[in-house]
Design a protein around this motif. Structure first.
Motif, PDB file in Angstrom:
ATOM      1  N   ARG A 111       0.835  -1.215   0.000  1.00 33.08           N
ATOM      2  CA  ARG A 111       0.000   0.000   0.000  1.00 33.08           C
ATOM      3  C   ARG A 111       0.866   1.260   0.000  1.00 33.08           C
ATOM      4  O   ARG A 111       0.525   2.253  -0.646  1.00 33.08           O
ATOM      5  CB  ARG A 111      -0.947   0.007   1.191  1.00 33.08           C
ATOM      6  CG  ARG A 111      -2.010  -1.052   1.103  1.00 33.08           C
ATOM      7  CD  ARG A 111      -3.392  -0.442   1.202  1.00 33.08           C
ATOM      8  NE  ARG A 111      -4.380  -1.476   0.951  1.00 33.08           N
ATOM      9  CZ  ARG A 111      -5.038  -1.586  -0.183  1.00 33.08           C
ATOM     10  NH1 ARG A 111      -4.834  -0.726  -1.152  1.00 33.08           N
ATOM     11  NH2 ARG A 111      -5.926  -2.536  -0.356  1.00 33.08           N
ATOM     12  N   LEU A 112       1.974   1.220   0.717  1.00 34.22           N
ATOM     13  CA  LEU A 112       2.907   2.349   0.693  1.00 34.22           C
ATOM     14  C   LEU A 112       3.482   2.531  -0.714  1.00 34.22           C
ATOM     15  O   LEU A 112       3.616   3.660  -1.201  1.00 34.22           O
ATOM     16  CB  LEU A 112       4.037   2.140   1.705  1.00 34.22           C
ATOM     17  CG  LEU A 112       3.645   2.271   3.166  1.00 34.22           C
ATOM     18  CD1 LEU A 112       4.750   1.725   4.069  1.00 34.22           C
ATOM     19  CD2 LEU A 112       3.327   3.715   3.516  1.00 34.22           C
ATOM     20  N   GLU A 113       3.825   1.427  -1.357  1.00 31.26           N
ATOM     21  CA  GLU A 113       4.333   1.489  -2.730  1.00 31.26           C
ATOM     22  C   GLU A 113       3.260   2.040  -3.673  1.00 31.26           C
ATOM     23  O   GLU A 113       3.563   2.850  -4.553  1.00 31.26           O
ATOM     24  CB  GLU A 113       4.791   0.102  -3.197  1.00 31.26           C
ATOM     25  CG  GLU A 113       6.008  -0.427  -2.481  1.00 31.26           C
ATOM     26  CD  GLU A 113       7.282   0.336  -2.812  1.00 31.26           C
ATOM     27  OE1 GLU A 113       7.365   0.971  -3.882  1.00 31.26           O
ATOM     28  OE2 GLU A 113       8.193   0.310  -1.983  1.00 31.26           O
ATOM     29  N   LEU A 114       2.025   1.597  -3.485  1.00 31.66           N
ATOM     30  CA  LEU A 114       0.919   2.066  -4.314  1.00 31.66           C
ATOM     31  C   LEU A 114       0.738   3.573  -4.166  1.00 31.66           C
ATOM     32  O   LEU A 114       0.543   4.291  -5.143  1.00 31.66           O
ATOM     33  CB  LEU A 114      -0.363   1.324  -3.926  1.00 31.66           C
ATOM     34  CG  LEU A 114      -1.592   1.552  -4.793  1.00 31.66           C
ATOM     35  CD1 LEU A 114      -1.348   1.022  -6.202  1.00 31.66           C
ATOM     36  CD2 LEU A 114      -2.790   0.856  -4.171  1.00 31.66           C
ATOM     37  N   LEU A 146      -2.651  -8.132  -5.152  1.00 31.34           N
ATOM     38  CA  LEU A 146      -3.455  -9.267  -5.610  1.00 31.34           C
ATOM     39  C   LEU A 146      -2.771 -10.597  -5.290  1.00 31.34           C
ATOM     40  O   LEU A 146      -3.440 -11.566  -4.924  1.00 31.34           O
ATOM     41  CB  LEU A 146      -3.763  -9.139  -7.099  1.00 31.34           C
ATOM     42  CG  LEU A 146      -4.667  -7.959  -7.468  1.00 31.34           C
ATOM     43  CD1 LEU A 146      -4.825  -7.857  -8.987  1.00 31.34           C
ATOM     44  CD2 LEU A 146      -6.013  -8.060  -6.782  1.00 31.34           C
ATOM     45  N   GLU A 147      -1.452 -10.638  -5.412  1.00 33.22           N
ATOM     46  CA  GLU A 147      -0.698 -11.850  -5.039  1.00 33.22           C
ATOM     47  C   GLU A 147      -0.844 -12.140  -3.548  1.00 33.22           C
ATOM     48  O   GLU A 147      -1.030 -13.290  -3.138  1.00 33.22           O
ATOM     49  CB  GLU A 147       0.786 -11.679  -5.364  1.00 33.22           C
ATOM     50  CG  GLU A 147       1.133 -11.777  -6.817  1.00 33.22           C
ATOM     51  CD  GLU A 147       2.618 -11.486  -7.052  1.00 33.22           C
ATOM     52  OE1 GLU A 147       3.438 -11.831  -6.183  1.00 33.22           O
ATOM     53  OE2 GLU A 147       2.935 -10.920  -8.106  1.00 33.22           O
ATOM     54  N   ILE A 148      -0.735 -11.094  -2.738  1.00 29.59           N
ATOM     55  CA  ILE A 148      -0.874 -11.242  -1.289  1.00 29.59           C
ATOM     56  C   ILE A 148      -2.276 -11.746  -0.950  1.00 29.59           C
ATOM     57  O   ILE A 148      -2.444 -12.641  -0.119  1.00 29.59           O
ATOM     58  CB  ILE A 148      -0.575  -9.913  -0.558  1.00 29.59           C
ATOM     59  CG1 ILE A 148       0.886  -9.501  -0.776  1.00 29.59           C
ATOM     60  CG2 ILE A 148      -0.903 -10.019   0.930  1.00 29.59           C
ATOM     61  CD1 ILE A 148       1.166  -8.040  -0.449  1.00 29.59           C
ATOM     62  N   ALA A 149      -3.289 -11.179  -1.612  1.00 31.64           N
ATOM     63  CA  ALA A 149      -4.670 -11.599  -1.371  1.00 31.64           C
ATOM     64  C   ALA A 149      -4.849 -13.074  -1.696  1.00 31.64           C
ATOM     65  O   ALA A 149      -5.490 -13.816  -0.929  1.00 31.64           O
ATOM     66  CB  ALA A 149      -5.632 -10.746  -2.202  1.00 31.64           C
ATOM     67  N   ALA A 178      -6.903 -11.141   3.158  1.00 28.74           N
ATOM     68  CA  ALA A 178      -7.151 -11.161   1.709  1.00 28.74           C
ATOM     69  C   ALA A 178      -8.031  -9.985   1.311  1.00 28.74           C
ATOM     70  O   ALA A 178      -7.742  -9.284   0.331  1.00 28.74           O
ATOM     71  CB  ALA A 178      -7.802 -12.479   1.300  1.00 28.74           C
ATOM     72  N   ARG A 179      -9.080  -9.739   2.099  1.00 30.55           N
ATOM     73  CA  ARG A 179      -9.958  -8.597   1.813  1.00 30.55           C
ATOM     74  C   ARG A 179      -9.206  -7.274   1.951  1.00 30.55           C
ATOM     75  O   ARG A 179      -9.396  -6.356   1.160  1.00 30.55           O
ATOM     76  CB  ARG A 179     -11.187  -8.615   2.708  1.00 30.55           C
ATOM     77  CG  ARG A 179     -12.208  -9.684   2.330  1.00 30.55           C
ATOM     78  CD  ARG A 179     -13.520  -9.523   3.075  1.00 30.55           C
ATOM     79  NE  ARG A 179     -13.361  -9.548   4.532  1.00 30.55           N
ATOM     80  CZ  ARG A 179     -13.338 -10.649   5.281  1.00 30.55           C
ATOM     81  NH1 ARG A 179     -13.469 -11.830   4.706  1.00 30.55           N
ATOM     82  NH2 ARG A 179     -13.189 -10.577   6.589  1.00 30.55           N
ATOM     83  N   ALA A 180      -8.354  -7.172   2.934  1.00 32.48           N
ATOM     84  CA  ALA A 180      -7.558  -5.955   3.130  1.00 32.48           C
ATOM     85  C   ALA A 180      -6.655  -5.701   1.932  1.00 32.48           C
ATOM     86  O   ALA A 180      -6.494  -4.560   1.492  1.00 32.48           O
ATOM     87  CB  ALA A 180      -6.735  -6.046   4.405  1.00 32.48           C
ATOM     88  N   ALA A 181      -6.084  -6.750   1.383  1.00 36.49           N
ATOM     89  CA  ALA A 181      -5.206  -6.610   0.225  1.00 36.49           C
ATOM     90  C   ALA A 181      -5.988  -6.237  -1.031  1.00 36.49           C
ATOM     91  O   ALA A 181      -5.475  -5.519  -1.889  1.00 36.49           O
ATOM     92  CB  ALA A 181      -4.422  -7.894  -0.003  1.00 36.49           C
ATOM     93  N   GLU A 182      -7.216  -6.698  -1.116  1.00 36.27           N
ATOM     94  CA  GLU A 182      -8.040  -6.431  -2.304  1.00 36.27           C
ATOM     95  C   GLU A 182      -8.761  -5.093  -2.252  1.00 36.27           C
ATOM     96  O   GLU A 182      -9.222  -4.609  -3.293  1.00 36.27           O
ATOM     97  CB  GLU A 182      -9.082  -7.530  -2.473  1.00 36.27           C
ATOM     98  CG  GLU A 182      -8.479  -8.867  -2.826  1.00 36.27           C
ATOM     99  CD  GLU A 182      -9.473 -10.006  -2.742  1.00 36.27           C
ATOM    100  OE1 GLU A 182      -9.240 -11.014  -3.427  1.00 36.27           O
ATOM    101  OE2 GLU A 182     -10.462  -9.914  -1.978  1.00 36.27           O
TER     102      GLU A 182
END
Length: 105
Positions: free
Chosen positions: A69-72, A84-87, A99-103
């Protein structure tokens, strides 16, 4: 913001003396939440390394989300695919909340 930053610094100082890696990782994430973008990335990367070394899967996933998220936020083109990979990994391991947090947008 100054007050939150001071509290995060106090927590980090306390965490440094802790033998519990979870405490140190959570303190690093708290520090990342109040830091400048560059310092936040450093704190989150350190937390990720500690989670990996300690084999703490949920915290590894959580810190990976924070770092992506910092990179984003700083415009990294790869950050969305990382999330998406993390999710996908989180869901496969049974961590639906992560998974929901990553998405999340």
């Amino acid at each position: 913001r100054l007050e939150a930053s001071a509290a995060a610094e106090r927590a980090a100082a306390l965490a440094a003396s802790s033998q519990n890696p979870r405490v140190a990782i959570q303190a690093a994430l708290a520090r990342a939440a109040t830091a400048t973008p560059d310092d936040a990335k450093i704190a989150a990367a350190a937390a990720l390394r500690r989670a990996e070394e300690s084999r703490l899967v949920a915290l590894r996933l959580e810190t990976s989300v924070v770092l992506a998220r910092l990179e984003l936020a700083t415009g990294s083109g790869r950050a969305r695919s990382q999330l998406l990979e993390i999710a996908s990994k989180a869901r496969a391991l049974g961590y639906a909340r992560l998974a929901r947090a990553a998405e999340a947008p």
